[in-house]
Design a protein around this motif. Sequence first.
Motif, PDB file in Angstrom:
ATOM      1  N   LYS A   1       0.818  -1.220   0.000  1.00  0.00           N
ATOM      2  CA  LYS A   1       0.000   0.000   0.000  1.00  0.00           C
ATOM      3  C   LYS A   1       0.850   1.266   0.000  1.00  0.00           C
ATOM      4  O   LYS A   1       0.531   2.254   0.647  1.00  0.00           O
ATOM      5  N   LEU A   2       1.958   1.231  -0.762  1.00  0.00           N
ATOM      6  CA  LEU A   2       2.868   2.366  -0.844  1.00  0.00           C
ATOM      7  C   LEU A   2       2.483   3.332  -1.950  1.00  0.00           C
ATOM      8  O   LEU A   2       2.752   4.524  -1.861  1.00  0.00           O
ATOM      9  N   ALA A   3       1.883   2.789  -3.012  1.00  0.00           N
ATOM     10  CA  ALA A   3       1.581   3.610  -4.177  1.00  0.00           C
ATOM     11  C   ALA A   3       0.485   2.947  -4.994  1.00  0.00           C
ATOM     12  O   ALA A   3       0.234   1.748  -4.867  1.00  0.00           O
ATOM     13  N   GLU A   4      -0.121   3.755  -5.841  1.00  0.00           N
ATOM     14  CA  GLU A   4      -1.066   3.245  -6.814  1.00  0.00           C
ATOM     15  C   GLU A   4      -0.295   2.999  -8.110  1.00  0.00           C
ATOM     16  O   GLU A   4       0.421   3.883  -8.579  1.00  0.00           O
ATOM     17  N   PHE A   5      -0.420   1.805  -8.652  1.00  0.00           N
ATOM     18  CA  PHE A   5       0.193   1.487  -9.932  1.00  0.00           C
ATOM     19  C   PHE A   5      -0.708   2.048 -11.020  1.00  0.00           C
ATOM     20  O   PHE A   5      -1.880   1.689 -11.110  1.00  0.00           O
ATOM     21  N   LEU A   6      -0.163   2.955 -11.841  1.00  0.00           N
ATOM     22  CA  LEU A   6      -0.957   3.624 -12.861  1.00  0.00           C
ATOM     23  C   LEU A   6      -0.866   2.959 -14.224  1.00  0.00           C
ATOM     24  O   LEU A   6      -1.803   3.019 -15.009  1.00  0.00           O
TER      25      LEU A   6
END
Length: 86
Positions: free
Chosen positions: A65-70
């Motif tokens: 939950k570190l980043a949203e993969f775009l």
Amino acid sequence: MSYTQEDLSKLKKDHVIDAIGEVCPHTLDLALKGLKKAEPGEIVVEVTDHTIATKTIPAAVKMNKLAEFLGIIEEDGNYHIYLKKN
């Protein structure tokens, strides 16, 4: 939200990580270090020629939950992996 390659290419890249020539797990380590430097909402793009990183980086940032993969743009044999810091 689903991003097209055109959408991704128009995003402001706040941090670009050069991981050309690097292999896992170093590509993941570089992505994690880049995310640590980023502020929430900033876009981090890792550029790599290591195909496996296109699977490991999105999975790791989602799991932790570190980043949203775009998404990923493939260009000239390199992969531009777009992440948005949470």
